[in-house]
Design a protein around this motif. Structure first.
Motif, PDB file in Angstrom:
ATOM      1  N   PHE A 103       0.799   0.209  -9.355  1.00 15.45           N
ATOM      2  CA  PHE A 103       1.721   1.278  -9.738  1.00 15.45           C
ATOM      3  C   PHE A 103       1.008   2.583 -10.107  1.00 15.45           C
ATOM      4  O   PHE A 103       1.579   3.434 -10.772  1.00 15.45           O
TER       5      PHE A 103
ATOM      6  N   LEU B 214       4.864   6.752 -11.633  1.00 20.29           N
ATOM      7  CA  LEU B 214       6.055   6.002 -11.256  1.00 20.29           C
ATOM      8  C   LEU B 214       6.601   5.205 -12.417  1.00 20.29           C
ATOM      9  O   LEU B 214       7.790   5.036 -12.571  1.00 20.29           O
TER      10      LEU B 214
ATOM     11  N   PHE C 126       3.743  -8.799  -5.421  1.00 23.37           N
ATOM     12  CA  PHE C 126       3.644  -7.414  -4.970  1.00 23.37           C
ATOM     13  C   PHE C 126       3.143  -7.377  -3.541  1.00 23.37           C
ATOM     14  O   PHE C 126       1.968  -7.584  -3.294  1.00 23.37           O
ATOM     15  N   LYS C 127       4.047  -7.127  -2.620  1.00 23.68           N
ATOM     16  CA  LYS C 127       3.639  -7.166  -1.232  1.00 23.68           C
ATOM     17  C   LYS C 127       2.894  -5.913  -0.846  1.00 23.68           C
ATOM     18  O   LYS C 127       1.809  -5.962  -0.298  1.00 23.68           O
ATOM     19  N   ILE C 128       3.493  -4.788  -1.072  1.00 25.50           N
ATOM     20  CA  ILE C 128       2.809  -3.529  -0.789  1.00 25.50           C
ATOM     21  C   ILE C 128       3.443  -2.529  -1.745  1.00 25.50           C
ATOM     22  O   ILE C 128       4.647  -2.370  -1.770  1.00 25.50           O
ATOM     23  N   VAL C 129       2.647  -1.954  -2.606  1.00 28.16           N
ATOM     24  CA  VAL C 129       3.218  -1.086  -3.637  1.00 28.16           C
ATOM     25  C   VAL C 129       2.602   0.307  -3.550  1.00 28.16           C
ATOM     26  O   VAL C 129       1.493   0.531  -4.027  1.00 28.16           O
ATOM     27  N   PRO C 130       3.297   1.247  -2.938  1.00 28.03           N
ATOM     28  CA  PRO C 130       2.789   2.611  -2.923  1.00 28.03           C
ATOM     29  C   PRO C 130       3.138   3.282  -4.246  1.00 28.03           C
ATOM     30  O   PRO C 130       4.140   2.938  -4.874  1.00 28.03           O
TER      31      PRO C 130
ATOM     32  N   ILE D 245       2.650   7.166  -6.659  1.00 28.20           N
ATOM     33  CA  ILE D 245       2.226   8.553  -6.685  1.00 28.20           C
ATOM     34  C   ILE D 245       2.180   9.003  -8.138  1.00 28.20           C
ATOM     35  O   ILE D 245       3.046   8.640  -8.928  1.00 28.20           O
TER      36      ILE D 245
ATOM     37  N   LEU E 172      11.464   8.238  -2.547  1.00 25.51           N
ATOM     38  CA  LEU E 172      10.168   7.557  -2.604  1.00 25.51           C
ATOM     39  C   LEU E 172      10.170   6.543  -3.746  1.00 25.51           C
ATOM     40  O   LEU E 172       9.707   5.412  -3.619  1.00 25.51           O
ATOM     41  N   LEU E 173      10.734   6.986  -4.870  1.00 22.02           N
ATOM     42  CA  LEU E 173      10.850   6.101  -6.034  1.00 22.02           C
ATOM     43  C   LEU E 173      11.657   4.867  -5.681  1.00 22.02           C
ATOM     44  O   LEU E 173      11.260   3.742  -5.982  1.00 22.02           O
TER      45      LEU E 173
ATOM     46  N   SER F  91       9.826   2.539  -3.492  1.00 21.98           N
ATOM     47  CA  SER F  91       8.791   1.839  -4.261  1.00 21.98           C
ATOM     48  C   SER F  91       9.385   0.731  -5.110  1.00 21.98           C
ATOM     49  O   SER F  91       8.834  -0.345  -5.244  1.00 21.98           O
TER      50      SER F  91
ATOM     51  N   MET G 140      10.096  -2.279  -3.118  1.00 25.43           N
ATOM     52  CA  MET G 140       8.879  -3.010  -2.771  1.00 25.43           C
ATOM     53  C   MET G 140       8.453  -3.939  -3.908  1.00 25.43           C
ATOM     54  O   MET G 140       7.705  -4.879  -3.713  1.00 25.43           O
ATOM     55  N   LEU G 141       8.921  -3.583  -5.093  1.00 29.51           N
ATOM     56  CA  LEU G 141       8.544  -4.368  -6.263  1.00 29.51           C
ATOM     57  C   LEU G 141       9.075  -5.783  -6.205  1.00 29.51           C
ATOM     58  O   LEU G 141       8.489  -6.698  -6.740  1.00 29.51           O
ATOM     59  N   THR G 142      10.248  -5.897  -5.626  1.00 33.74           N
ATOM     60  CA  THR G 142      10.904  -7.194  -5.670  1.00 33.74           C
ATOM     61  C   THR G 142       9.978  -8.240  -5.081  1.00 33.74           C
ATOM     62  O   THR G 142       9.431  -8.066  -4.004  1.00 33.74           O
ATOM     63  N   SER G 143       9.845  -9.295  -5.782  1.00 33.99           N
ATOM     64  CA  SER G 143       8.956 -10.350  -5.324  1.00 33.99           C
ATOM     65  C   SER G 143       9.612 -11.065  -4.159  1.00 33.99           C
ATOM     66  O   SER G 143      10.818 -10.989  -3.965  1.00 33.99           O
ATOM     67  N   CYS G 144       8.818 -11.744  -3.355  1.00 36.90           N
ATOM     68  CA  CYS G 144       9.425 -12.493  -2.266  1.00 36.90           C
ATOM     69  C   CYS G 144       9.022 -13.960  -2.367  1.00 36.90           C
ATOM     70  O   CYS G 144       7.921 -14.285  -2.786  1.00 36.90           O
TER      71      CYS G 144
END
Lengths: 780, 272
Positions: A147, A251, A768-772, A774, B12-13, B16, B19-23
């Motif tokens: 993050f 973020l 966390f698969k891919i966490v961009p 900024i 973008l937020l 993001s 993307m946080l959500t776990s799988c």
């Protein structure tokens, strides 16, 4: 205290003899003073102070930037050297004691390689200490992390011998020890629970930090109380030259640090805050309950210092942080630390420096449940009041002596429940009290130009005392007796000597071999019956049932610098024995249990490994490669029928590569890649049914392993164009965590297949698969 | 910052955050096949005249087969007066005996002999408990969850340590998944009138609910507590303790438990 008399006193006597004999043959004078940063007035720790005419002789500044060097009368060129700063030289005529305060200027980040360095920056090779990693938070600020939330602990996790407690977790394991065996000190105050939000963030806001040193082995005698490692974190003093502000918008959280002189060059203050705002999004929800929910944490660091005169200086620092979590009006849960340190530096004379500290530390958590208008409130805390006296003595260039003592009064409040609920009896667990004291002496002694030894001895003593109840238990953990003790009445005492010694032999100007041995006692224990650290984990004192944990560590190392000290290489091997380790009975109920001690089982541990490290600290291109080959094993009579098994810290292979590239004056690119063997885990070997419920059948603790973990991160920091004559500077940091979207297993659990409930299936959860992310940072 | 950039930042937020959500994913793992172990599940309850013992063996973890029944075991019950009764095999590894006089506040034990192995288990049947009344209460669904009803149990706790288990049927059907195991103690409300909701289940309008409150010995309680932890799908998660087999009161190396308990039953219907 018998040990103390028989061993420590002769050691002190021996030291005094050594000191006086080597200092007595010529007329000597002392140069002493402080070394500070010329831009912001911060003390610089660990500056090498050397003499051109006497190669191999020298000293370094202490925690407060103070140094003292005693030499025979004569003319000398003294130099002050510290990584990232331009070296300064002073010609002096030593015919009397001289006070020399120095201000060093930081090197330009792009020019640093070009600056001609006249001497060797070879502390990696030349210092007696080993098993020590020191990181300047500023030097790694561009390294990508989860993050984009800078976290110094996550940087340490990428150094050899230090492992992460789990995906994104700020808990760490050092050389096979547990995360509760690390002493984490923030301006000397122990921080009992150093993580936020179930471990994903540490409580340390990098903006407020000056220097972080981790002692993995060869722990100096001045530290004690935990058996695995010491992480010594120092907060910044605040700019004593001019007002400054630093901040960032990320973020997850935003940060702001303000600092300014109180009286220019005499005193300053710093205040630094950070708060997350995930809950702001909750407010946007249409659901009333969600709207009323809270989820955030904050950190507040404050520090101020004031120089009363050239011999006396005061520091006051504090930390306050808390996590708050609430579901509508139904459940409230918050936890956090508060610490405070008041320090008085006093220069007794040119050679003797004193520091006196009064330290307070508190960790607490609280639950509130609301049901049908009734409230149930649960609170628990641990509190320390700590007095510490340390002396640094600089008798001559061959010795640096430290000695001192400290005493801590611990108060444990394991739990209290109050409620106005009908069928509820207010209950309070027994509070516990303990006194922990220690005396130590250590000497960093350069015996010859090539041979140096840092030796010391610590005697620690622990008194578990009333007022309170003490229990005894049988083999099955069933209570057999209960004794009531009065206030200050001793229930059980422990004590022991902790020898600490490390030595180096310099083979030539670029390489050395080192060895160290240390013993450490740990009198406080964390009860945590799960893999991840939780805010509800409880600290307990050593008692009639729980013996202090003791670790003995032996380490050997080879240190070599290449290309005129541009590259530092080291390999260290260690072997560590851990006594009186703690585990739990099956189904142990640790929460709100006055007799929780009966739920513990005791065993032994050992760990060993080899750590390889190559680091480049200067130039456009910096970074390191770290590889650790290690094992961590435990033996408990009650687990796996008494045979040795791999502990949760056992990772066998652990690799980290960190690369930082300063592309040009404005752009910095950094990347890291980590790989480690999966942690040991317990999986079933069969199943059966009771009451019609199918359950797994286990045969062995930690008999399996999680899949290997690996991940790559990338970060780019771009400084915005600085306007001529303006103080304001800003930068954007873009980062991607887990760049190639590896689904690393956070957990593997088992469940019934939905279509066919008789069929079990394994489920892997990846976090966390891919966490961009900024982040915008600024300073002015 | 202009509006357009603001929007970009916000989206973008949002991305993001997603993307946080776990799988989670079902995966294949290879497990060692352990030797088969005996499982004994025995019970005797006040208010009935029978005792019941089920003898089986563990099976392969990922196998679909039902537990392997042991039909040729010798099963004995020892009554409080010391008399021993053999329990005959009925079917599928079930051993049942009727016509017993069951009294509370007494010790019972079983002995199972199979494959040259002997397993024994003792349990103390606690004095009886009486479920005074049941009540239901409407709960508004939280966080977009569904509305539902809680059912509360009211009963008098006896002074001293007591341990309870609640078993419930909805429309006549026994609810017995891992999540339905409900046990509790009286640590925080010893000797009081206890009012406790069934915290493992959310009932719906129209449900008719049969509730059985069991009073357990400390050993039986410990079994259910550790059994619930193992049965839970959380077993093996980083927030749980290292999993291990439940603590049993059986001697001789069998899995399972022998329970002698008292119980009290009541029913309630939640109106449409």
């Amino acid at each position: 205290m018998n040990y103390f008399k028989t061993l420590l006193l002769p050691l002190i006597a021996l030291m005094l003899i050594l000191l006086t004999t080597s200092a007595s043959y010529a007329q000597n004078f002392t140069i002493s003073g402080h070394v500070k940063d010329n831009a912001n007035g911060e003390d610089i720790i660990g500056v090498l102070v050397g003499v051109r005419e006497l190669p191999g002789k020298g000293t370094s500044t202490n925690t407060y930037g103070f140094y003292s060097l005693t030499l025979p009368a004569g003319e000398y060129t003294v130099f002050y050297q510290f990584l990232g700063y331009a070296t300064q030289e002073q010609k002096i005529k030593l015919t009397q004691n001289i006070q020399l305060n120095i201000q060093l200027a930081e090197e330009d980040k792009i020019l640093s390689e070009v600056v001609v360095v006249g001497e060797k920056k070879d502390q990696n090779v030349s210092k007696s200490e080993m098993g020590v990693v020191r990181i300047d938070p500023k030097a790694v600020e561009s390294v990508p992390v989860l993050f984009g939330e800078r976290d110094i602990i996550k940087i340490f996790q990428m150094t050899p011998g230090v492992k992460s407690a789990g995906e994104g977790n700020s808990g760490f394991y050092v050389r096979g020890g547990g995360s509760d065996q690390n002493l984490v000190l923030l301006d000397e105050a122990p921080v009992y629970n150093a993580s936020h939000l179930l471990g994903f963030f540490s409580v340390f806001n990098s903006d407020a930090l000056k220097d972080v040193t981790l002692y993995k082995g060869g722990m100096p005698a001045e530290f004690g109380g935990r058996s695995s490692s010491v992480m010594d974190i120092k907060m910044r003093d605040g700019n004593s030259k001019k007002f400054g502000a630093t901040g960032g918008i990320g973020l997850i959280a935003s940060r702001l640090t303000l600092e300014a002189p109180i009286v220019k060059d005499k005193g300053s203050f710093m205040i630094s805050g950070r708060r997350t705002y995930a809950d702001v999004f909750l407010k946007a929800s249409k659901n009333e309950d969600t709207k009323k929910s809270t989820l955030y944490f904050y950190d507040l660091n404050v520090k101020s210092n004031y120089e009363i005169n050239s011999k006396n200086r005061l520091f006051l620092s504090g930390y306050f942080g808390r996590d708050k979590f609430g579901l509508a009006d139904l459940v409230g849960f918050d936890w956090g630390n508060a610490t405070g340190t008041l320090r008085w530096n006093h220069i007794i004379n040119d050679k003797l420096f004193s520091n006196t500290s009064a330290i307070y530390s508190d960790y607490s958590y609280r639950f509130i449940f609301n049901a049908g208008g009734s409230e149930v409130k649960f609170t628990s805390s641990i509190r320390d009041v700590n007095l510490k006296q340390d002396f640094s003595l600089f008798p001559n260039p061959n010795h640096k002596v430290k000695f001192g003592m400290n005493a801590i009064y611990h108060t444990f409040i394991p739990g209290e429940v109050k409620s106005d609920y009908v069928s509820f009896v207010d209950t309070k667990l027994t509070n516990r009290y303990a006194l922990e004291a220690a005396v130590y002496v250590q000497d960093d002694y350069s015996i010859t130009e090539n041979f140096g030894i840092n030796y010391g001895l610590r005697y620690s003593w622990f008194n578990y005392m009333g007022e309170g109840k003490a229990y005894t238990f049988d083999d099955q953990g069933v209570k057999t007796s209960e004794t009531v003790y009065g206030e200050w009445e001793s229930i059980k005492t422990y004590g022991g000597l902790e020898p600490r010694i490390s030595a180096k032999y310099q083979l030539n100007s670029v390489s050395s071999v080192k060895a160290s041995y240390n013993r450490a006692y740990q009198y406080l224990h964390l009860l945590s019956n799960s893999t991840s650290s939780q805010p509800t984990d409880i600290w307990i004192p050593s008692s009639n049932n729980v013996k202090p944990q003791i670790s003995d560590q032996l380490a050997l190392g080879y240190f070599r610098n290449f290309k005129d000290n541009t590259y530092e290489f080291s390999v260290e091997g260690y072997y560590k024995l851990m006594a009186n380790q703690i585990d739990y009975r099956n189904g142990a109920d640790l929460f709100f249990n006055d007799e929780a001690e009966g739920q513990l089982v005791f065993g032994e541990g050992r760990s060993y490994g080899a750590e390889f490290f190559i680091r480049k600290q200067k130039g456009q291109f910096t970074g390191w490669v770290s590889y650790t080959l290690s094992r961590s094993l435990r033996t408990f009579e009650e687990i796996n029928e008494g045979s040795e098994y791999p502990s949760r810290q056992d990772r066998i292979h652990d690799i980290a590569i960190v690369l930082i590239y300063q592309l040009n004056e404005r752009v910095n690119i950094s990347s890291n890649w980590v790989y480690n063997t999966g942690a040991p885990v317990t999986f079933p070997s069969g199943k059966y049914e009771v009451n019609g419920v199918a359950v797994p059948y286990y045969t062995e603790r930690n008999g399996y392993r999680m899949p290997a973990y690996h991940r790559m991160d990338l970060g780019v920091t771009v400084d915005t164009k600085k306007k001529e004559g303006k103080k304001f500077e800003s930068s954007w940091n873009f980062s991607v965590y887990n760049l190639y979207a590896r689904e690393n297993a956070y957990s593997i659990t088992f469940r019934n297949n939905e279509e066919n409930p008789d069929q079990k299936e394994a489920v892997r959860t990846a976090l966390f698969k891919i966490v961009p992310s900024i982040t915008y940072n600024f300073t002015f | 910052m202009n509006n357009h950039r603001n929007n970009t930042l916000l989206s973008l937020l949002a991305v993001s955050m997603l993307m946080l959500t776990s799988c989670t994913e079902v995966i294949d793992i290879e497990l060692n096949e352990a030797d088969r172990r005996f499982v004994v599940e025995g019970s005797i309850t006040e208010g009935t005249d029978s005792a019941y013992v089920l003898v089986s063996k563990t099976t392969s973890f990922f196998g679909t087969f039902q537990p392997e029944a042991v039909t040729d075991a010798q099963v004995f019950l020892t009554m409080p007066d010391g008399s021993e009764i053999q329990i005959p095999h009925v079917a599928d590894g079930k051993y049942i005996v009727h016509g017993l006089t069951v009294a509370n506040a007494s010790d019972y034990s079983i002995r199972v002999e199979a494959d040259d192995k002997t397993f024994t288990g003792d349990d103390y049947m606690m004095p009886s408990v009486t479920l005074d009344s049941l009540e239901y209460e409407f709960n508004e669904g939280l966080f977009g969850g569904e509305d539902g009803y809680s059912v509360f149990l009211d009963f008098q706790d006896q002074p001293g340590k007591n341990f309870y288990r609640v078993v419930y049927k909805v429309d006549g059907e026994l609810q017995n998944t891992a999540d339905d195991i409900m046990v509790f103690d009286d640590n925080l409300n010893d000797g009081t009138l206890i009012r406790i909701p069934i915290f493992t289940y959310s009932f719906a309008a129209g449900d008719s609910v049969d509730i059985e409150l069991q009073s357990l010995s400390p050993e039986l309680y410990e079994f259910y507590q550790t059994f619930a932890a193992v049965a839970s799908e959380d077993a093996g998660s980083p927030f749980a303790a290292a999993p291990a087999n439940p603590n049993t009161n059986l001697e001789g190396g069998a899995l399972g438990v022998f329970g002698a308990y008292t119980s009290s039953k009541k029913s309630i219907r939640i109106p449409e």
